[in-house]
Scaffold this active site. Sequence first.
Site, mmCIF file in Angstrom:
data_model
loop_
_atom_site.group_PDB
_atom_site.id
_atom_site.type_symbol
_atom_site.label_atom_id
_atom_site.label_comp_id
_atom_site.label_asym_id
_atom_site.label_seq_id
_atom_site.Cartn_x
_atom_site.Cartn_y
_atom_site.Cartn_z
ATOM 1 N N LYS A 1 -14.213 0.572 6.473
ATOM 2 C CA LYS A 1 -13.526 0.271 7.508
ATOM 3 C C LYS A 1 -14.080 -0.136 8.658
ATOM 4 O O LYS A 1 -13.303 -1.069 9.545
ATOM 5 C CB LYS A 1 -13.059 2.059 7.954
ATOM 6 C CG LYS A 1 -12.094 2.706 7.189
ATOM 7 C CD LYS A 1 -10.964 2.010 6.694
ATOM 8 C CE LYS A 1 -9.759 2.606 5.896
ATOM 9 N NZ LYS A 1 -8.612 1.937 5.330
ATOM 10 N N ASP B 1 -1.635 -5.986 -6.816
ATOM 11 C CA ASP B 1 -2.745 -5.314 -6.558
ATOM 12 C C ASP B 1 -3.685 -6.140 -6.232
ATOM 13 O O ASP B 1 -3.711 -7.401 -6.572
ATOM 14 C CB ASP B 1 -3.378 -5.108 -8.405
ATOM 15 C CG ASP B 1 -4.755 -4.684 -8.285
ATOM 16 O OD1 ASP B 1 -5.594 -4.707 -7.391
ATOM 17 O OD2 ASP B 1 -4.931 -3.856 -9.222
ATOM 18 N N THR C 1 -2.301 12.546 2.800
ATOM 19 C CA THR C 1 -1.826 12.002 1.741
ATOM 20 C C THR C 1 -2.467 11.868 0.505
ATOM 21 O O THR C 1 -3.624 12.437 0.517
ATOM 22 C CB THR C 1 -1.759 10.304 2.476
ATOM 23 O OG1 THR C 1 -3.228 9.855 2.484
ATOM 24 C CG2 THR C 1 -1.093 10.332 3.932
ATOM 25 N N ILE D 1 -4.435 12.645 8.009
ATOM 26 C CA ILE D 1 -3.127 12.928 7.391
ATOM 27 C C ILE D 1 -3.024 13.317 6.142
ATOM 28 O O ILE D 1 -3.832 12.577 5.256
ATOM 29 C CB ILE D 1 -1.895 12.013 8.025
ATOM 30 C CG1 ILE D 1 -1.817 11.613 9.258
ATOM 31 C CG2 ILE D 1 -0.681 12.153 7.299
ATOM 32 C CD1 ILE D 1 -1.172 10.466 9.769
ATOM 33 N N GLY E 1 0.795 -1.389 -0.106
ATOM 34 C CA GLY E 1 0.030 -0.172 -0.004
ATOM 35 C C GLY E 1 0.685 1.349 0.197
ATOM 36 O O GLY E 1 0.365 2.103 0.448
ATOM 37 N N ALA F 1 -11.803 3.872 -2.660
ATOM 38 C CA ALA F 1 -13.126 4.057 -3.021
ATOM 39 C C ALA F 1 -13.178 5.124 -4.510
ATOM 40 O O ALA F 1 -12.322 5.780 -4.657
ATOM 41 C CB ALA F 1 -13.971 4.699 -2.176
ATOM 42 N N TYR G 1 -16.945 11.148 4.140
ATOM 43 C CA TYR G 1 -16.249 9.762 4.186
ATOM 44 C C TYR G 1 -17.104 8.639 3.715
ATOM 45 O O TYR G 1 -16.264 7.446 3.059
ATOM 46 C CB TYR G 1 -15.600 9.360 5.760
ATOM 47 C CG TYR G 1 -14.408 8.369 5.865
ATOM 48 C CD1 TYR G 1 -13.321 8.645 5.435
ATOM 49 C CD2 TYR G 1 -14.491 7.356 6.592
ATOM 50 C CE1 TYR G 1 -12.346 7.850 5.496
ATOM 51 C CE2 TYR G 1 -13.340 6.385 6.679
ATOM 52 C CZ TYR G 1 -12.387 6.827 6.278
ATOM 53 O OH TYR G 1 -11.183 5.756 6.324
ATOM 54 N N SER H 1 2.750 8.397 1.825
ATOM 55 C CA SER H 1 2.003 7.112 2.304
ATOM 56 C C SER H 1 2.291 6.743 3.900
ATOM 57 O O SER H 1 3.539 6.676 4.352
ATOM 58 C CB SER H 1 2.169 5.981 1.409
ATOM 59 O OG SER H 1 2.016 6.272 -0.020
HETATM 60 P P1 NAP Z 1 -2.044 6.328 0.233
HETATM 61 O O1 NAP Z 1 -0.814 6.822 0.378
HETATM 62 O O2 NAP Z 1 -2.725 7.006 -1.125
HETATM 63 O O3 NAP Z 1 -2.083 4.875 0.221
HETATM 64 C C1 NAP Z 1 -3.182 3.928 0.001
HETATM 65 C C2 NAP Z 1 -2.639 2.969 -0.955
HETATM 66 O O4 NAP Z 1 -3.582 2.065 -1.409
HETATM 67 C C3 NAP Z 1 -2.023 3.542 -2.112
HETATM 68 O O5 NAP Z 1 -0.615 2.870 -2.295
HETATM 69 C C4 NAP Z 1 -3.098 2.989 -3.364
HETATM 70 O O6 NAP Z 1 -2.350 2.699 -4.396
HETATM 71 C C5 NAP Z 1 -3.239 1.719 -2.785
HETATM 72 N N1 NAP Z 1 -4.259 0.875 -3.450
HETATM 73 C C6 NAP Z 1 -5.405 1.243 -3.591
HETATM 74 N N2 NAP Z 1 -6.222 0.510 -4.390
HETATM 75 C C7 NAP Z 1 -5.297 -0.841 -4.402
HETATM 76 C C8 NAP Z 1 -5.176 -1.939 -5.121
HETATM 77 N N3 NAP Z 1 -6.166 -2.437 -5.814
HETATM 78 N N4 NAP Z 1 -4.091 -2.906 -4.855
HETATM 79 C C9 NAP Z 1 -3.085 -2.187 -3.922
HETATM 80 N N5 NAP Z 1 -2.897 -1.281 -3.520
HETATM 81 C C10 NAP Z 1 -4.144 -0.401 -3.778
HETATM 82 O O7 NAP Z 1 -2.802 7.054 1.330
HETATM 83 P P2 NAP Z 1 -2.914 6.703 3.082
HETATM 84 O O8 NAP Z 1 -3.547 7.828 3.690
HETATM 85 O O9 NAP Z 1 -1.241 6.559 3.463
HETATM 86 O O10 NAP Z 1 -3.608 5.368 3.018
HETATM 87 C C11 NAP Z 1 -3.119 4.214 3.838
HETATM 88 C C12 NAP Z 1 -4.215 3.505 4.619
HETATM 89 O O11 NAP Z 1 -4.325 4.400 5.998
HETATM 90 C C13 NAP Z 1 -5.512 3.359 4.054
HETATM 91 O O12 NAP Z 1 -6.030 2.432 4.692
HETATM 92 C C14 NAP Z 1 -6.288 4.521 4.711
HETATM 93 O O13 NAP Z 1 -7.627 4.541 4.599
HETATM 94 C C15 NAP Z 1 -5.726 4.423 6.007
HETATM 95 N N6 NAP Z 1 -5.716 5.757 6.916
HETATM 96 C C16 NAP Z 1 -5.398 7.070 6.266
HETATM 97 C C17 NAP Z 1 -5.726 8.226 6.939
HETATM 98 C C18 NAP Z 1 -5.295 9.578 6.634
HETATM 99 O O14 NAP Z 1 -5.870 10.371 6.954
HETATM 100 N N7 NAP Z 1 -4.493 9.483 5.425
HETATM 101 C C19 NAP Z 1 -6.290 8.054 8.472
HETATM 102 C C20 NAP Z 1 -6.517 6.626 8.839
HETATM 103 C C21 NAP Z 1 -6.406 5.639 8.050
HETATM 104 P P3 NAP Z 1 -2.941 3.672 -5.884
HETATM 105 O O15 NAP Z 1 -2.116 5.173 -5.308
HETATM 106 O O16 NAP Z 1 -2.493 3.343 -6.937
HETATM 107 O O17 NAP Z 1 -4.465 3.795 -5.591
#
Ligand code: NAP
Length: 259
Positions: free
Chosen positions: A166, A66, A197, A195, A15, A97, A159, A21
């Site tokens: 989630k 993927d 991202t 955060i 991810g 999503a 959201y 990230s």
């Molecule tokens: P991010 O950098 O965009 O990471 C999300 C990752 O999921 C990306 O690398 C994305 O790739 C990947 N992904 C999407 N579809 C996929 C697939 N089919 N197969 C494999 N990977 C896939 O954002 P992030 O905020 O760090 O998110 C990481 C986790 O933290 C997520 O579960 C998010 O919901 C969670 N989270 C984030 C926050 C926040 O505020 N940022 C808060 C709480 C929880 P692509 O870019 O190619 O789609």
Amino acid sequence: MSMPRLATKVGLVVGIANKRSLSWAIARAASLEGATVSVTYQNERLEENVRELSAGFANSLVEPCDVTSDEQMDRLFALIDEKYNGLDFLVHGAAFAEREDLERPFVETSRRGFSTALEVSAYSLVALARRAVPLMEKSGGGSIVTLTYLGAERVFPNYNVMGVAKAALESSVRYLASELGPKKIRVNAISAGPIKTLAAAGISGFSSILQTYRDRAPLRRTVEASEVADAALFLLGDDSRAITGEVMMVDGGFHAMGI
Ligand code: NAP
């Protein structure tokens, strides 16, 4: 000098999109704590990013994954088995999503949008865990950590279907923890505060959510990726050996507030 906390451990992080990230922050911190960390990218678009970021990792794999592809996941775990003959930890940070489902009213969520969000963001944990189990058994146990958000429990503007995904993810953490505990495999989630991202940028009005945390969280600030990574190091390592089935809040205390 104390030993690095994850010395001798072999891990996999799924991810990573770019340097912002949360999965990257965790991969980097785990590597600095002595772990051998393999990383994946979703598609060629992100391959170069992920290769550049992880260039300093010793003895690690950088492979496509993927999470909607059984073939890619099978291949990935076969490669890990071949190279390391086991696995100590797995970090799951994949979520997705459709953009329109994060903008229009929740009641308008399409059948396809609902199932895509649930498949990529929740089912993927089950699919990865199932493949990790035999490798973790070879290693005498393991730790699985996923990333979630308070939107699973409470309503946050826009959201929407991601909150439902989630909720499924957090419930999956408990079912997996129950089944895999006897194999000494622990399964936990970190519920991170907001955060900025790539994924967060898809949520309209995200900046106002950040401001609400600055105004109302007990610590009167938002959290940083490095702070999520520190919590992950704890859950991935042996200091948390008695903890499983847990959703750990790393959000400056926001979840504790009523208003
Ligand atoms: P991010 O950098 O965009 O990471 C999300 C990752 O999921 C990306 O690398 C994305 O790739 C990947 N992904 C999407 N579809 C996929 C697939 N089919 N197969 C494999 N990977 C896939 O954002 P992030 O905020 O760090 O998110 C990481 C986790 O933290 C997520 O579960 C998010 O919901 C969670 N989270 C984030 C926050 C926040 O505020 N940022 C808060 C709480 C929880 P692509 O870019 O190619 O789609």
